[in-house]
Design an enzyme around this catalytic site. Structure first.
Site, PDB file in Angstrom:
ATOM      1  N   SER A  80     120.097  63.835   3.125  1.00  0.00           N
ATOM      2  CA  SER A  80     118.646  63.812   2.997  1.00  0.00           C
ATOM      3  C   SER A  80     118.010  65.013   3.687  1.00  0.00           C
ATOM      4  O   SER A  80     118.235  66.151   3.311  1.00  0.00           O
ATOM      5  CB  SER A  80     118.108  62.483   3.534  1.00  0.00           C
ATOM      6  OG  SER A  80     116.740  62.346   3.247  1.00  0.00           O
ATOM      7  N   ASP A 135     112.347  67.359   0.198  1.00  0.00           N
ATOM      8  CA  ASP A 135     113.546  67.550   1.012  1.00  0.00           C
ATOM      9  C   ASP A 135     114.755  67.772   0.105  1.00  0.00           C
ATOM     10  O   ASP A 135     114.642  67.689  -1.126  1.00  0.00           O
ATOM     11  CB  ASP A 135     113.732  66.385   1.981  1.00  0.00           C
ATOM     12  CG  ASP A 135     114.028  65.063   1.295  1.00  0.00           C
ATOM     13  OD1 ASP A 135     113.758  64.945   0.087  1.00  0.00           O
ATOM     14  OD2 ASP A 135     114.526  64.140   1.956  1.00  0.00           O
ATOM     15  N   ASP A 167     117.369  66.206  -1.033  1.00  0.00           N
ATOM     16  CA  ASP A 167     117.715  65.271  -2.106  1.00  0.00           C
ATOM     17  C   ASP A 167     116.482  64.776  -2.842  1.00  0.00           C
ATOM     18  O   ASP A 167     116.565  63.867  -3.671  1.00  0.00           O
ATOM     19  CB  ASP A 167     118.564  64.107  -1.592  1.00  0.00           C
ATOM     20  CG  ASP A 167     117.799  63.185  -0.659  1.00  0.00           C
ATOM     21  OD1 ASP A 167     116.917  63.669   0.077  1.00  0.00           O
ATOM     22  OD2 ASP A 167     118.087  61.969  -0.654  1.00  0.00           O
ATOM     23  N   ASP A 212     113.835  62.983  -2.310  1.00  0.00           N
ATOM     24  CA  ASP A 212     113.237  61.653  -2.296  1.00  0.00           C
ATOM     25  C   ASP A 212     112.001  61.614  -1.393  1.00  0.00           C
ATOM     26  O   ASP A 212     111.221  60.668  -1.451  1.00  0.00           O
ATOM     27  CB  ASP A 212     114.257  60.573  -1.893  1.00  0.00           C
ATOM     28  CG  ASP A 212     114.843  60.781  -0.511  1.00  0.00           C
ATOM     29  OD1 ASP A 212     114.560  61.807   0.138  1.00  0.00           O
ATOM     30  OD2 ASP A 212     115.612  59.899  -0.064  1.00  0.00           O
TER      31      ASP A 212
END
Length: 566
Positions: free
Chosen positions: A152, A309, A311, A313
């Site tokens: 993440s 960010d 990833d 999400d």
């Protein structure tokens, strides 16, 4: 004291035994080289425990050792997941995605190879994808589970391994415990099955997810628009940064398809790069990660900065406010989004009969006031978007998925539709852009609307204070601090505590969690260890007539917190 010394000696013996086992059995050259040069302290930190597996899966620094992310710890976790789902599904299948971090592609292939060797059908994204695309694929393909290789928003040294259930939601505490039991049965060098990746692809045990899945995801995100034909100004000037992650393709494609053409992508942060050279901590919550984007905003006269960010999400936002820019907190963007969704639905007669808004217990209480104004039910859940996803799932099981209108958490996670069960930075980028365009067309702005909200509902200060605790010594120190907080605390920094809520005891039907919440006359103080990184987090939420009063009271509280640390 003697008991602690004995425990320390035993731990060191165990570390050395595990270290020697790895040196003897590791066959990956770069890991073996790292093992050969480890000193005693490095051995302890890399082997004093197995990398913790929980509701967030695995997350840790990459390198050699049981307490590191590497091909062996990934393979062992995958074998445990495989053993868990084989017992529960007659024809198991799993979807896998990965982000832009170092070795993410390699780790995803290792996981796929383990699942294939266990007779589990594997669906693998051919290229890196945002985390919400994994949640989407699990549901659309009817998979038994899902995995996404990502850390993440953590710094470049980290990687991770998130596990999703068949409902497309991150696994619950109970499921994580069951999988952990399976993992703990395994010897990483002797009990893990693995099939050669290319062979598994040739034989159909691993199949790439069709490109149509990605297109369908974008279409479903676009359908979350709440403009319902309202006129907006697509002339809004946007700067966007993927922070060298997975967001570049989906975010820019979706914004352009929605009519936004004045988009500048931060060139230094545009392409996937696991080193994150211009933002060592690629987290849109951190102001330093937004600095380069703000530089380009000033150059092109942008009205809006978006950053997702690695990833994709989470989504961070800065808005033009007068002659400069204002970074919005996760709570501020959340209340703007909730207010916008509610007002648009109400205006156009699109509000469901029993609308539901979901937030976490550390997210601003001001959101509840806004929801109440629009006669929307608020559901509070534990920290972690998986719990918001669980509520959406329950509504869906009751044929009420359409009642869910919005959910967010203070850590920059948002979702305005039931098409996935996780936060979605692609969705957030679209909704924020449409909000900005909507207010622009009416001679207003997001900054002005935020001030109006504070004027209508009262000022609310929400702040997060994080404290890092690295290594085995840091973990023990963090646990000791939590013990201090659990004592009979009457006041913090001179602020009287009226009530204490200890979520480790189970509160209001929520699962047990290592979270403490102190209720004060003017708000609350919440303390919890992070579930994904070695941090202790302190959330302060205060409601007073003005910002200055809140800041003064917050300073007193944090002085008291620091005294409790010593």
């Amino acid at each position: 004291m003697d008991e602690l010394m004995d425990l320390g000696r035993k731990m060191m013996v165990d570390c050395k035994a595990s270290y020697e086992d790895w040196k003897e059995n590791v066959r990956v050259a770069y890991l073996l080289e790292e093992l050969q040069v480890m000193d005693e302290k490095a051995v302890e930190d890399a082997f004093y425990r197995d990398l913790e597996f929980g509701t967030g899966g695995l997350r840790g620094i990459m390198g050699a050792g049981t307490n590191r992310m590497n091909v062996y710890t990934v393979a062992k976790a995958s074998q445990g997941v495989a053993d868990y789902i084989k017992e529960r599904f007659p024809s198991p299948s799993i979807a896998i995605a990965y982000d832009s971090r170092k070795r993410s592609g390699e780790f995803s292939q290792v996981a796929a190879s383990v699942f294939a060797a266990n007779g589990i059908k594997v669906w693998l994204y051919r290229e890196l994808m945002p985390t919400p695309c994994l949640s989407y694929a699990v549901r659309r393909l009817g998979c038994s589970a899902g995995v996404v290789v990502t850390a993440s928003h953590n710094p470049a040294a980290y990687n991770g391994y998130k596990v999703y259930a068949s409902d497309g939601c991150q696994i619950t505490t109970g499921t994580a415990e069951e999988i952990l039991k399976e993992i703990e049965k395994l010897d990483v060098f002797r009990d893990v099955k693995q099939m050669e990746f290319e062979r598994a692809v040739r034989e159909g045990a691993i199949e790439y997810i069709p490109e149509e899945m990605y297109g369908s995801f974008l279409q479903d995100v676009q359908e979350q628009s709440v403009l319902y034909g309202d006129e907006i100004s697509h002339e809004v000037v946007i700067v966007y940064s993927p922070l060298n992650g997975t967001g570049r393709k989906p975010v820019t494609q979706l914004l352009q398809a929605s009519g936004f053409t004045h988009i500048t992508v931060v060139p230094e942060q545009e392409m996937p790069d696991g080193d994150f050279p211009t933002c060592p901590s690629p987290n849109p919550e951190n102001p330093e990660a937004m600095e380069l984007g703000l530089k380009y905003c000033r150059q092109v006269g942008a009205e809006l900065l978006l950053a997702t960010d690695p990833d994709c999400d989470r989504c961070g936002v800065a808005v033009r406010d007068g002659e400069d820019y204002r970074l919005l907190t996760g709570n501020e963007l959340g209340i703007l989004l909730l207010d916008f969704v509610c007002s648009q639905r109400a205006k156009h007669g699109r509000m469901p009969a029993h609308p539901v808004f979901v937030k976490t217990i550390v997210t601003t209480d001001l959101a509840e006031r806004i929801a109440e104004h629009y006669s929307v039910e608020t559901v509070n859940v534990l920290t972690g978007f998986k719990f918001i996803g669980e509520v959406i799932g329950r509504l869906e099981n009751e044929n009420r998925a359409g009642d869910y209108i919005c959910g967010f958490e203070e850590s920059y996670g948002y979702l305005t539709g039931a098409y996935v069960r996780d936060k979605d930075g692609v969705n957030a980028a679209l909704m924020v852009s449409e909000m900005a365009a909507f207010y622009r067309a009416r001679g207003s702005s997001l900054a002005r609307r935020l001030r109006e909200i504070y004027k209508e509902y009262g000022y609310c200060l929400n702040s997060l204070h994080s404290y890092k605790f690295a290594g085995s010594e840091g973990v023990r120190k963090m646990q000791g601090i939590m013990e201090v907080f659990r004592r009979d605390v009457k006041e913090i920094g001179g602020v009287e505590i009226e009530r204490v809520v200890d979520y480790s005891m189970g509160v209001e039907g929520l699962p047990k969690a290592d979270v403490l919440k102190y209720i004060t006359k003017n708000g609350s103080i919440t303390v919890r260890p992070s579930g994904t990184e070695p941090k202790l987090k302190i959330y302060v939420s205060l409601m007073l007539p003005d910002e200055m009063s809140c800041r003064i009271l917050e300073a007193c509280i944090m002085d008291g917190v620091h005294q409790m640390f010593s």
